[in-house]
Design a protein around this motif. Structure first.
Motif, PDB file in Angstrom:
ATOM      1  N   THR A 222      -3.433 -13.755  76.968  1.00  0.00           N
ATOM      2  CA  THR A 222      -2.461 -14.005  78.035  1.00  0.00           C
ATOM      3  C   THR A 222      -2.036 -12.661  78.592  1.00  0.00           C
ATOM      4  O   THR A 222      -1.493 -11.828  77.861  1.00  0.00           O
ATOM      5  N   LEU A 223      -2.300 -12.441  79.861  1.00  0.00           N
ATOM      6  CA  LEU A 223      -1.914 -11.179  80.495  1.00  0.00           C
ATOM      7  C   LEU A 223      -0.401 -11.093  80.623  1.00  0.00           C
ATOM      8  O   LEU A 223       0.257 -12.085  80.945  1.00  0.00           O
TER       9      LEU A 223
ATOM     10  N   GLY B 108      -0.360 -10.621  84.928  1.00  0.00           N
ATOM     11  CA  GLY B 108      -1.230 -11.563  85.617  1.00  0.00           C
ATOM     12  C   GLY B 108      -1.936 -10.936  86.791  1.00  0.00           C
ATOM     13  O   GLY B 108      -1.430 -10.015  87.433  1.00  0.00           O
TER      14      GLY B 108
ATOM     15  N   ARG C  76      -1.489 -16.374  90.816  1.00  0.00           N
ATOM     16  CA  ARG C  76      -1.418 -15.521  89.635  1.00  0.00           C
ATOM     17  C   ARG C  76      -2.247 -16.132  88.510  1.00  0.00           C
ATOM     18  O   ARG C  76      -2.072 -17.294  88.169  1.00  0.00           O
TER      19      ARG C  76
ATOM     20  N   ILE D 107      -3.218 -15.779  84.590  1.00  0.00           N
ATOM     21  CA  ILE D 107      -2.640 -15.185  83.381  1.00  0.00           C
ATOM     22  C   ILE D 107      -3.482 -15.466  82.138  1.00  0.00           C
ATOM     23  O   ILE D 107      -3.730 -14.569  81.342  1.00  0.00           O
ATOM     24  N   GLN D 108      -3.890 -16.706  81.939  1.00  0.00           N
ATOM     25  CA  GLN D 108      -4.640 -17.106  80.742  1.00  0.00           C
ATOM     26  C   GLN D 108      -6.111 -16.755  80.906  1.00  0.00           C
ATOM     27  O   GLN D 108      -6.689 -16.962  81.971  1.00  0.00           O
TER      28      GLN D 108
ATOM     29  N   ASP E 252      -1.536  -4.743  82.775  1.00  0.00           N
ATOM     30  CA  ASP E 252      -2.570  -5.682  82.348  1.00  0.00           C
ATOM     31  C   ASP E 252      -3.858  -4.959  81.951  1.00  0.00           C
ATOM     32  O   ASP E 252      -4.528  -5.361  81.002  1.00  0.00           O
TER      33      ASP E 252
END
Length: 121
Positions: free
Chosen positions: A9-10, A13, A21, A23-24, A81
């Protein structure tokens, strides 16, 4: 042979061109072929720092709803990130596991967590 892969998970994102966005994601372990292909790329030969973006675009197999992850996508990462993904890459490829030291935000207790392989619960 199935290459091990790990969910992540960022922290910030990746924002795509439409403002969505992502993220995962899922990152697989790198292979020798990945290393060789990155080193052969003219962009990396001209600027070795570009290699990390190329490698990440090869080993990240899923990021949000993106159909594929490209080097252009990696160029758009927030530095937070990028730092996270570098650390994540190093943990799963150099240490052979994805164990992280974390701290509870409420009680401040420190402990280790093992990240699960993608597809496992």
């Amino acid at each position: 042979m199935v290459t091990p892969s790990f969910k992540f998970t960022l922290p910030g994102g990746l924002l795509d061109a439409n403002g969505n966005r992502h993220i995962q994601g899922v990152m697989r372990m790198a292979t020798a072929k990945d290393e060789l292909e990155v080193q052969r790329d003219p962009r990396v030969q001209k600027n070795p720092a570009y290699g990390v973006l190329m490698m990440l675009s090869r080993v990240i197999t899923q990021l949000g709803d993106l159909p594929t992850v490209t080097v252009d996508d990696m160029e758009q990462l927030f530095t937070l990130d990028l730092a996270y993904l570098r650390e994540f890459y190093n943990r799963i490829n150099q240490q052979g596991h994805a164990q992280l030291s974390v701290q509870c935000p409420q009680c401040q207790a420190a402990f280790n967590v093992e990240m699960s392989l993608a597809g496992e619960s």
